[in-house]
Design an enzyme around this catalytic site. Sequence first.
Site, PDB file in Angstrom:
ATOM      1  N   ARG A  84      39.710  46.174  53.576  1.00  0.00           N
ATOM      2  CA  ARG A  84      38.802  45.529  52.622  1.00  0.00           C
ATOM      3  C   ARG A  84      38.139  44.301  53.252  1.00  0.00           C
ATOM      4  NH1 ARG A  84      41.552  43.240  48.049  1.00  0.00           N
ATOM      5  NH2 ARG A  84      39.445  42.486  47.831  1.00  0.00           N
TER       6      ARG A  84
ATOM      7  N   LYS B 108      32.878  38.236  54.496  1.00  0.00           N
ATOM      8  CA  LYS B 108      33.048  39.095  53.317  1.00  0.00           C
ATOM      9  C   LYS B 108      32.695  38.331  52.041  1.00  0.00           C
ATOM     10  CE  LYS B 108      37.223  39.710  51.262  1.00  0.00           C
ATOM     11  NZ  LYS B 108      37.106  39.511  49.811  1.00  0.00           N
ATOM     12  N   ASN B 109      33.224  37.116  51.914  1.00  0.00           N
ATOM     13  CA  ASN B 109      33.040  36.394  50.653  1.00  0.00           C
ATOM     14  C   ASN B 109      31.624  35.845  50.477  1.00  0.00           C
ATOM     15  OD1 ASN B 109      35.611  37.038  49.996  1.00  0.00           O
ATOM     16  ND2 ASN B 109      36.448  34.953  50.147  1.00  0.00           N
TER      17      ASN B 109
ATOM     18  N   ARG C  37      37.834  43.039  42.797  1.00  0.00           N
ATOM     19  CA  ARG C  37      37.619  42.074  41.726  1.00  0.00           C
ATOM     20  C   ARG C  37      36.231  41.431  41.785  1.00  0.00           C
ATOM     21  NH1 ARG C  37      39.980  38.122  38.579  1.00  0.00           N
ATOM     22  NH2 ARG C  37      38.834  36.271  39.117  1.00  0.00           N
TER      23      ARG C  37
ATOM     24  N   ILE D 247      46.650  27.527  44.526  1.00  0.00           N
ATOM     25  CA  ILE D 247      45.493  28.242  43.962  1.00  0.00           C
ATOM     26  C   ILE D 247      45.938  29.467  43.163  1.00  0.00           C
ATOM     27  CG2 ILE D 247      43.260  29.334  44.473  1.00  0.00           C
ATOM     28  CD1 ILE D 247      43.299  26.401  45.313  1.00  0.00           C
TER      29      ILE D 247
ATOM     30  N   ARG E  72      44.573  35.693  37.676  1.00  0.00           N
ATOM     31  CA  ARG E  72      43.135  35.675  37.987  1.00  0.00           C
ATOM     32  C   ARG E  72      42.230  36.095  36.820  1.00  0.00           C
ATOM     33  NH1 ARG E  72      42.225  38.148  43.925  1.00  0.00           N
ATOM     34  NH2 ARG E  72      40.757  36.471  44.227  1.00  0.00           N
TER      35      ARG E  72
ATOM     36  N   ASP F 289      43.260  31.500  51.541  1.00  0.00           N
ATOM     37  CA  ASP F 289      43.090  32.749  52.291  1.00  0.00           C
ATOM     38  C   ASP F 289      43.647  32.668  53.722  1.00  0.00           C
ATOM     39  OD1 ASP F 289      41.964  33.949  50.125  1.00  0.00           O
ATOM     40  OD2 ASP F 289      39.906  33.929  50.847  1.00  0.00           O
TER      41      ASP F 289
ATOM     42  N   CYS G 192      46.026  41.745  39.162  1.00  0.00           N
ATOM     43  CA  CYS G 192      45.792  41.618  40.600  1.00  0.00           C
ATOM     44  C   CYS G 192      47.083  41.170  41.241  1.00  0.00           C
ATOM     45  CB  CYS G 192      44.692  40.615  40.868  1.00  0.00           C
ATOM     46  SG  CYS G 192      44.510  40.286  42.599  1.00  0.00           S
TER      47      CYS G 192
HETATM   48  C1  UD1 Z   1      37.558  33.685  45.667  1.00  0.00           C
HETATM   49  C2  UD1 Z   1      37.614  34.450  46.960  1.00  0.00           C
HETATM   50  C3  UD1 Z   1      39.059  34.619  47.422  1.00  0.00           C
HETATM   51  C4  UD1 Z   1      39.747  33.271  47.486  1.00  0.00           C
HETATM   52  C5  UD1 Z   1      39.577  32.494  46.191  1.00  0.00           C
HETATM   53  C6  UD1 Z   1      40.094  31.056  46.286  1.00  0.00           C
HETATM   54  C7  UD1 Z   1      35.650  35.868  46.835  1.00  0.00           C
HETATM   55  C8  UD1 Z   1      35.099  37.240  46.672  1.00  0.00           C
HETATM   56  N1  UD1 Z   1      36.991  35.741  46.751  1.00  0.00           N
HETATM   57  O1  UD1 Z   1      38.246  34.450  44.673  1.00  0.00           O
HETATM   58  O2  UD1 Z   1      39.050  35.226  48.701  1.00  0.00           O
HETATM   59  O3  UD1 Z   1      41.140  33.455  47.698  1.00  0.00           O
HETATM   60  O4  UD1 Z   1      38.175  32.424  45.829  1.00  0.00           O
HETATM   61  O5  UD1 Z   1      39.488  30.386  47.332  1.00  0.00           O
HETATM   62  O6  UD1 Z   1      34.925  34.922  47.070  1.00  0.00           O
HETATM   63  N2  UD1 Z   1      40.436  31.071  37.385  1.00  0.00           N
HETATM   64  C9  UD1 Z   1      40.540  30.986  36.019  1.00  0.00           C
HETATM   65  N3  UD1 Z   1      39.526  31.478  35.239  1.00  0.00           N
HETATM   66  C10 UD1 Z   1      38.412  32.066  35.782  1.00  0.00           C
HETATM   67  C11 UD1 Z   1      38.308  32.148  37.179  1.00  0.00           C
HETATM   68  C12 UD1 Z   1      39.349  31.643  37.971  1.00  0.00           C
HETATM   69  O7  UD1 Z   1      41.529  30.457  35.493  1.00  0.00           O
HETATM   70  O8  UD1 Z   1      37.530  32.499  35.017  1.00  0.00           O
HETATM   71  C13 UD1 Z   1      41.537  30.545  38.264  1.00  0.00           C
HETATM   72  C14 UD1 Z   1      42.219  31.652  39.064  1.00  0.00           C
HETATM   73  O9  UD1 Z   1      43.252  32.281  38.335  1.00  0.00           O
HETATM   74  C15 UD1 Z   1      42.761  30.885  40.259  1.00  0.00           C
HETATM   75  C16 UD1 Z   1      41.695  29.780  40.462  1.00  0.00           C
HETATM   76  O10 UD1 Z   1      40.944  29.728  39.242  1.00  0.00           O
HETATM   77  O11 UD1 Z   1      43.989  30.287  39.949  1.00  0.00           O
HETATM   78  C17 UD1 Z   1      40.746  30.047  41.603  1.00  0.00           C
HETATM   79  O12 UD1 Z   1      40.221  31.363  41.488  1.00  0.00           O
HETATM   80  P1  UD1 Z   1      38.741  31.733  41.962  1.00  0.00           P
HETATM   81  O13 UD1 Z   1      38.184  30.632  42.814  1.00  0.00           O
HETATM   82  O14 UD1 Z   1      37.951  32.154  40.786  1.00  0.00           O
HETATM   83  O15 UD1 Z   1      39.030  32.992  42.881  1.00  0.00           O
HETATM   84  P2  UD1 Z   1      38.012  34.141  43.137  1.00  0.00           P
HETATM   85  O16 UD1 Z   1      36.634  33.617  42.947  1.00  0.00           O
HETATM   86  O17 UD1 Z   1      38.430  35.349  42.412  1.00  0.00           O
END
Ligand code: UD1
Length: 424
Positions: free
Chosen positions: A399, A22-23, A93, A329, A122, A307, A117
Amino acid sequence: MDKHLIRGGNPLYGEVKISGAKNSVLPILAACLLTDQNVRLSNIPHLNDVTTTMELLGQMGVKLTVQEDLSIEINAKEVNNFYAPYKLVRTMRASILVLGPLVTKYGQARVSLPGGCAIGHRPVDFHVLGLRKMGADIDVKNGYIDASVKGRLKGAELSFDVVSVTGTENLMMAAVLAEGTTVIKNAAREPEVCDLANFLNSLGAQISGFGTSTIVIDGVDALSGGSYRVLPDRVETGTYLVAAAMTGGKITAKNTSPDLLTVVLEKLEEAGANISFGKDWITLDMRKERPKAVNFTTEPYPGFPTDMQAQFLALNTIASGKGEITETIFENRFMHAQELRRMGANIKLSGNKAYSVGAPHLTGAQVMATDLRASASLVLAGLVARGQTLVDRIYHIDRGYECIEEKLAQLGADIKRIPDASSI
Ligand code: UD1
């Protein structure tokens, strides 16, 4: 809303075929916006998030045709709408992944903010700051990100405070068609980031360093078309292996890649599983034994994946001994704990830690899924609980898990889907 009805107690035996990740597929579909040429993607999982992404791209003018072999033929030559509305972004998202491709290819984008979320705050500040640094004009107001650039984006040096998977992916896609070189520091090293980079390189992008924490992208004028097979889903693989370990069974996950699951397999061995594997399969044999509790801290790849945290917490609740899990995380990712407690689990939460004392068995109950991986943990708990478990709100599970009840039933589980209108 559909529900899963599970009668626990059957050990899992047999083979399960793992779907595409999926990711990986979500960013790769978004990346198809970057080329006017035909792209063919295979190993596409049949998931609600994939349908949502296809709907999102379709309303932008992308032509998507599902072929007989379930691969998808995609052409983004006639994109005429640069808008990702709230109604689609709200349910997924990862819709934010169209932002980078739209701005770099078409010079404009209007994408809804993802909003609250269940598993934490996030934010998407990295996505926005990175694009601004590359020259985009970005206004965030009324719940939308409005982005534009005159001419091309410019290569830049970008650095994240925290490792972000979709942040890295969005900026990597933007940089592919930018003028000059972009360097992303403290980049995510997840296999799905590498899969996206490999896909883009197969279309003529110039990306190096992926898989390390510094990714370098030399911008090109245009991308070509091509065919690409999406990586296997490591989280789906891990979920079935944990299910087999919890039930004391023996299963083989096929069409997968053990290389993507090193820490997860190590934890399963620590829990008492006997693991063997080849290039594209993994066998887990629990020899009818009860698992032993494990301790871990979630981390960005190659650390233990967040995950897989919920599934291992479910395992700890029926394992021998005490377990300690630290979630680093996401700040609110233990919502499955209170549902597991309804099934008799002994879990104490303190800050970002979950302490558990394993019981010989759980008892069936009516529980509610709160997010994707949390729902998986409740299904796993149902497989070992005495009596009947009813998991509500399984739209979360749809999902990210293709045909989960069919796959589990094939392995011997007593699980069925109760469609919305029925009563039991
Ligand atoms: C992706 C994965 C999700 C997985 C996560 C962590 C996809 C579609 N989803 O989610 O399944 O659980 O990685 O491995 O690939 N953060 C910020 N600012 C930002 C972006 C992120 O502060 O602009 C923080 C988030 O709040 C979180 C951390 O960074 O604490 C990691 O989040 P992120 O890696 O961005 O998660 P996703 O990419 O949404």
